[in-house]
Design an enzyme around this catalytic site. Structure first.
Site, PDB file in Angstrom:
ATOM      1  N   ARG D 285      64.131  58.603 -52.250  1.00  6.31           N
ATOM      2  CA  ARG D 285      62.811  58.094 -52.733  1.00  6.31           C
ATOM      3  C   ARG D 285      61.908  59.091 -53.124  1.00  6.31           C
ATOM      4  O   ARG D 285      61.540  60.023 -52.488  1.00  6.31           O
ATOM      5  CB  ARG D 285      62.507  57.554 -51.109  1.00  6.31           C
ATOM      6  CG  ARG D 285      61.150  56.576 -51.069  1.00  6.31           C
ATOM      7  CD  ARG D 285      60.614  56.511 -49.780  1.00  6.31           C
ATOM      8  NE  ARG D 285      59.622  57.869 -49.424  1.00  6.31           N
ATOM      9  CZ  ARG D 285      59.445  58.440 -48.315  1.00  6.31           C
ATOM     10  NH1 ARG D 285      59.943  57.846 -47.525  1.00  6.31           N
ATOM     11  NH2 ARG D 285      58.498  59.213 -48.191  1.00  6.31           N
ATOM     12  N   HIS D 289      56.383  56.889 -49.015  1.00  5.94           N
ATOM     13  CA  HIS D 289      56.916  55.623 -48.308  1.00  5.94           C
ATOM     14  C   HIS D 289      56.459  54.168 -48.952  1.00  5.94           C
ATOM     15  O   HIS D 289      57.007  53.498 -49.319  1.00  5.94           O
ATOM     16  CB  HIS D 289      56.906  55.563 -46.856  1.00  5.94           C
ATOM     17  CG  HIS D 289      57.397  54.427 -46.233  1.00  5.94           C
ATOM     18  ND1 HIS D 289      58.682  53.780 -46.214  1.00  5.94           N
ATOM     19  CD2 HIS D 289      56.421  53.766 -45.692  1.00  5.94           C
ATOM     20  CE1 HIS D 289      58.636  52.750 -45.587  1.00  5.94           C
ATOM     21  NE2 HIS D 289      57.607  52.414 -45.052  1.00  5.94           N
ATOM     22  N   TYR D 298      55.407  65.897 -44.180  1.00  7.63           N
ATOM     23  CA  TYR D 298      56.805  66.152 -43.656  1.00  7.63           C
ATOM     24  C   TYR D 298      57.785  66.554 -44.680  1.00  7.63           C
ATOM     25  O   TYR D 298      59.044  66.791 -44.221  1.00  7.63           O
ATOM     26  CB  TYR D 298      57.070  64.855 -43.010  1.00  7.63           C
ATOM     27  CG  TYR D 298      57.298  63.531 -43.942  1.00  7.63           C
ATOM     28  CD1 TYR D 298      58.309  63.205 -44.715  1.00  7.63           C
ATOM     29  CD2 TYR D 298      55.905  62.676 -43.891  1.00  7.63           C
ATOM     30  CE1 TYR D 298      58.066  62.109 -45.679  1.00  7.63           C
ATOM     31  CE2 TYR D 298      55.927  61.461 -44.470  1.00  7.63           C
ATOM     32  CZ  TYR D 298      57.081  61.167 -45.409  1.00  7.63           C
ATOM     33  OH  TYR D 298      56.857  59.990 -46.331  1.00  7.63           O
TER      34      TYR D 298
END
Ligand SMILES: Cc1ncc(C[n+]2csc(CCOP(=O)(O)OP(=O)(O)O)c2C)c(N)n1
Ligand SMILES: Cc1ncc(C[n+]2csc(CCOP(=O)(O)OP(=O)(O)O)c2C)c(N)n1
Ligand SMILES: [Mg+2]
Ligand SMILES: [Mg+2]
Lengths: 326, 392, 326, 392
Positions: D285, D289, D298
């Site tokens: 990805r 998100h 993160y």
């Protein structure tokens, strides 16, 4: 057949048979519905006659059962799902609430969800934990679902037919402790509307509203009250969502008093909704507040205590007296 | 067949638990598969012959062997007594473990005291191993409670009826054990039917990811009420584990020695911080699902007869006798003990009090709840109204 | 700190920090609660300070999260679970209803279940499907659970502390659209009882009962009504189960009129239970039926329609007027 | 690695579907695993070199290759446009597929018209392959509906947000296909995070037991919001399938040719009645998100950069250029087409009407519901009261 006297369980069985005969898209699915005919034998003999492709024993996973039923409905089938007992519907609750109930709206009306979920519910059969619950409130609150429950053999037969014919998901609660009660079923008579309540006994002093297993209890209470000179009307709700407030209102406008009876816990139960709405509709007619008789705010108790937990004749009559005392 | 891959090792992680070291996803090699049949660890044949297994062997004294035999016999006796009590109307229902004694005693005797067990509703033999008074198990079947023992007094959790739920409780408990730095292990039971539940598969995910010290013990008795195992899976269940990254082993569930050996090995792995294991005990439900069930509707008598030849108790008896590990006196004493147990069970059950009606308001909350208090008071007043002559 | 002005979200964060500091058995678990600090940052910085063993990112499975939390509780831990959004609690519903709620009773009181399930709930943030729901009724009906919801920063801080200290399972609903509203928090003051309602504004003509996100709306409505010379009392419920009927009763005995406001659909919602019970308790005091303002019997609509779906100032005032017109 | 066992074959059963013949649990051999890495089917290296694979090969014309390239470029353009529209406040949220174009176009182009797709919420490239007007996908992100296309017009089901649910719908749909005796197949998408959900695992159980013609396509983009794949599994996800009795294959998810080849093979298996397959497309990805997410909290930038070197579009472009399969004119035309698509999307979105408020009462039920009717009428009257001057 036409008119026959059948136990409620057998009326359901005949109803499923008729549905399977009438429409090749109807499939019955669930745990042990095949050779065993279901733990209550509601599907007895159906797999033998309609084959494993139409009467389907599924893997032991309720979310999977309802989730695949949704997929079958999308493919044009009309699944009739059996949940083995009330307390085992919860693993499927997510699929029911977030998918089954909302699929039509999500699709802007382009798909339909003709899925019936049959749930034997209620107590009184001396069973172990999770086998005696009445979770109807948890479905009635959810838009997109319809919730119905028959109280006698004729309604069992016809309401199940109508639920299967409906293009909406219907949660079909079966009063398991009345499975063996016999009643007349006319398979040729024109059935009433699925979502209409029925005045099961006429009366003038007070209205009792009940559904499913409690209708019989309330009819007995009305009979007992009659002996004491009190005229009690009994309304069999039949449908919990939508809920036929008109019929209740008509009755209450006549009697001025209302007691609602169900096995489910009173707190946040059907009685609350009925009390709230009927009080709004009949504010100037009510001689007493709407009273509620139901389960307590405690887990369904072990079998040897259930008689005290469940609303019985005495508790209903006690509420009738309290209402009349206002 | 080993199922580990190098990548598996690479991504294996320890969540916690200072004493735990490393982790591996490999089961020992299981061998001796006849062509066309999955591997099955066996140490005692149906005829009672002792066979060797390269990986899962066990060496037990005659006394230990007699102990296992005794456990199985008494468990079966207790179970038969409960079935009889149900027929007499003393119990509302009974779920018999007939045929599964080896699976339960073998696994149950592999436990240490500080280990913890999460049963379903048929683990009467495991309860026995934990030292739970068997009459405690009858409360829920008699309808006087919904469980009714303190799980912490024997590290034996309450029976769980909603299939599969307890596997997650076991996993969480095991995560706690690891957090505590303890080297106990957790043993979770479930059936072939329950293996299909999302919860069981989620417990595989969680236990693998946290490397939790839990052993999943699936008693594949080949039936979930009327549904044969083919309705749950098309490959042997023990293989499920490998895809979640931990080993699975199929053991002869009617062989108490094999069940003991394999469970011991798996519990040791858990203690060493090597994470979860799935054990599939291949066995057979010789009785009906419960006393409410009618298996003649869905299965052939012949099948049951076939499995009677593999009876777990008979095979250990044959072995004990053949090897001279037990004499006639032992069997006689056991018979007497068995009778006594039966009597005890009957007496206790018949005397089991129905709880006071007010009990239904107890223990709903630990810290109280105004509505429960209100309803309790109303109920008490209502009950009292009958005592004072007629209610109305 | 002692007294500080904090956004509601930050008050929750501080509350969790305090709980983690005070008791080594407290663990926080859920999706993305670690490095990310949760999608709403309620757990921001906690994993950094308390480690991965106490602030636990879990696999993506809500049933697994709650199920393992139950296991941890059995081992002596006090898990505080975060459900990412209201609409995603349903996969865990079975564990909550059949296990968490009933474990203590099943064990005859030998085990306790100190598990808190935090759920950001309600609409008003323009989110996509499943991110704006108010499922509190579905938990309040279930015996064994407690259900609470703070409406301001101080309650957010203290009620979460109290929920974590409770030996019972608490469903802790967080009014997500008020996360950014600031309010004073006194971390040394003695907090009120967890399950007591609070009169948030005094008045004499009518009582508005609300909780969570709707308290602010009702306070605004009361202010607007005051300008028109109507004196409206606002009760912030705080706890839905148990529900503090005494405080409502006291208020209604004074005002004679009650309107209940919540975002959840009206049908089988909290308003029904409040209406039923308060009508029973205050039958001779009520000048008008209890009116309810809430969501409609439809799936939560897409964001661009939510303003019309949610009870706003106008709809509350409309109900106030209708009540006063009786 | 093959995972079949003889027992698996023995217990395999056909639930229905006259045209379907037999079933097998074996995947083709996946080869070329470098030591220490799980097998990964690859046909096009990150540098754009065509490599051979013994089992999953494919032979495409230059035109077909250009078609795949075009699909990926237009999908990426659409996605970028949607991200921009979100930044401009035209959309409330956007879930970008950046980096996953090959996985989606490769699998999507393997489908026949009569096949059916069950997406999650990020399958914009698959929607493109199905012929869904991309602007249809934006309604829910703009907040004007919760889906809003007719799934039957392109055999592309609605986006599903509750993770994993759709895998059961796909399985049920596939059971229906089999019942109908049709030879269509069903393709179900889900993510690495969703793989932990009970529903996904139950769909493996059901599809295996009923031998349903469904292919599970897991885009393992290695992140579930902030959680890395290690939070979901400690072994490669494709291995999950074998324990349920059907094959799993890991494919290079940034290699459109490999994705196409493997998905075609799996769909053909389904059509032939050989049951389900799990494909794990190993991808990344590359964006946040969703537009609400902040990945800097993160994950390291370096990780993203590493994956940019494996970009699915660049590698096919290199191959097209090296092989002379596409000339400058092609790329220019595509650029123009891309611009036009962007313009179209912007225009349609900005003009997208907010539905009438009354719409919230529509389509809740097919057969009507008295309460909805009542509430609709009340709401209409309430709204009208404002129109008639002040409400009160
Ligand atoms: C969630 C759930 N669904 C249904 C049931 C009803 N039920 C009780 S036992 C049983 C069969 C269980 O089979 P298995 O897991 O193989 O265990 P066994 O009874 O063979 O020991 C079923 C369907 C249940 N207890 N829980
Ligand atoms: C049941 C459920 N729980 C939580 C969420 C919130 N959520 C949305 S996307 C997401 C991560 C999904 O990760 P993955 O399955 O890997 O798919 P990806 O987003 O990477 O495509 C989460 C937790 C959800 N949509 N559904
Ligand atoms: Mg079984
Ligand atoms: Mg992902």
């Amino acid at each position: 057949m036409a008119v026959q006297k059948l136990p409620l369980a057998k009326a359901l069985n005949e109803s499923l048979r008729t549905a399977l005969e009438n429409d090749p898209k109807v499939v019955v699915m669930g745990l042990d519905v095949g050779k065993l005919g279901g733990v209550f034998r509601i599907t007895d003999g159906l797999q033998k006659d309609f084959g494993e492709d139409r009467v389907i024993d599924t893997p032991l996973a309720e979310s999977g059962i309802v989730g695949t039923a949704i997929g079958l409905a999308l493919r044009g089938y009309r699944p009739v799902v059996e949940i083995q007992f009330d307390g085992f519907v919860f693993p499927a609750y997510d699929q029911i609430v977030t998918q089954l109930a909302k699929m039509r709206a999500r699709s802007l009306g382009t798909v339909k969800m003709p899925v019936v979920i049959r749930i034997p519910y209620g107590g009184g059969i001396g069973a172990v934990e999770h086998h005696s619950e009445s979770p109807e409130s948890l479905f009635a609150h959810v838009a997109g679902l319809k919730v119905v429950t028959p109280a006698n053999s004729s309604d069992a037969y016809w309401m199940l037919q109508q639920a299967i014919l409906s293009d909406d998901p219907v949660i079909f609660f079966e009063p398991k402790r009345r499975y063996w009660d016999k009643g007349e079923v006319d398979t040729e008579a024109l059935p009433g509307e699925l979502h209409r309540a029925r005045v099961a006994r006429e009366g003038t002093d007070l209205t009792l509203v009940a559904y499913g297993p409690m209708v019989k209890t309330c009819l007995e209470a009305a009979a007992a009250a009659a002996e004491e000179g009190k005229s009690v009307e009994v309304v069999d709700l039949r449908s919990i969502s939508p809920l036929d407030f008109d019929t209740i209102q008509t009755s209450v406008e006549k009697t001025g008093r209302l007691v609602v009876v169900h096995e489910a816990p009173v707190f946040f139960g059907s009685g609350a909704e009925i009390a709230a709405r009927i009080t709004e509709r009949c504010f100037y007619h009510l001689e007493a507040p709407v009273l509620r008789v139901g389960g307590y705010h405690a887990p369904y108790p072990p079998a040897r205590l259930e008689e005290e937990y469940l609303p019985g004749l005495d508790r209903v009559l006690d509420a009738v007296d309290r209402s009349l005392a206002y | 067949m080993t199922v580990e891959s190098t990548a598996a090792r690479k991504t294996t992680r320890r969540s916690s638990g200072a004493k735990r070291t490393g982790a591996s996803t490999g089961a020992k090699k299981t061998a001796q598969a006849k062509p066309g049949e999955p591997e099955l660890v066996q140490l005692l044949t149906p005829a009672g012959e002792r066979v060797q297994h390269p990986d899962y062997d066990i060496d037990l004294s005659a006394e230990e062997l007699r102990g296992l035999y005794r456990d199985m016999v008494l468990t079966r006796r207790f179970d038969a007594e409960a079935t009889a009590l149900q027929r007499q109307g003393e119990l509302g229902l009974w779920a018999s473990l007939l045929g599964q004694e080896a699976a339960q005693i073998g696994s149950g005797r592999a436990l240490r005291d500080d280990d913890y067990v999460f049963p379903t509703y048929r683990e009467h033999g495991v309860a026995w191993c934990r030292g739970v008074d068997p009459t405690n198990l009858l409360g829920m079947f008699r309808g006087v409670n919904n469980g009714g023992w303190d799980p912490n007094s024997n590290n034996f959790h309450l029976y769980t009826i909603v299939l599969g739920s307890q596997t997650l409780h076991a996993t969480g408990y095991a995560m706690g054990v690891a957090k505590d730095g303890a080297d106990s292990a957790v043993l979770a039971y479930f059936g072939d039917g329950a293996s299909s539940q999302g919860d069981v598969n989620e417990s595989f995910v969680f236990s693998a990811v946290y490397n939790a010290p839990v052993v999943f013990f699936c008693q594949n008795n080949q039936w979930a009420i009327s549904e044969p195992i083919e309705k749950q899976t098309r490959v042997p269940l023990y293989q499920r584990a490998q895809g979640f990254g931990f080993p699975g082993v199929r053991v002869d569930g009617n062989d108490v020695l094999a069940c003991l050996a394999v469970t011991r090995w798996a519990l040791e792995r858990a203690r060493r911080g090597e994470g979860p294991t799935l054990i599939e005990a291949f066995t057979y439900r010789m009785a009906a699902h419960t006393t409410s069930d009618d298996p003649t509707r869905y299965r052939r008598d012949a099948e049951r007869e076939e499995w009677e030849a593999k009876d777990p108790i008979l095979r250990l008896k044959a072995y004990l006798e053949n090897e001279g590990h037990a004499d006639a006196a032992f069997f006689e004493e056991l018979e007497a003990e068995s009778e006594a147990l039966g009597k005890h069970v009957r007496e206790v059950v018949r005397a089991m009090p129905v709880p006071d009606h007010m009990a239904m308001f107890d223990n709903v909350y630990a810290d109280g709840h105004a509505l429960v208090d209100e309803e309790r008071a109303e109920f008490a007043a209502y009950q009292a109204s009958f005592a004072d002559g007629e209610a109305e």
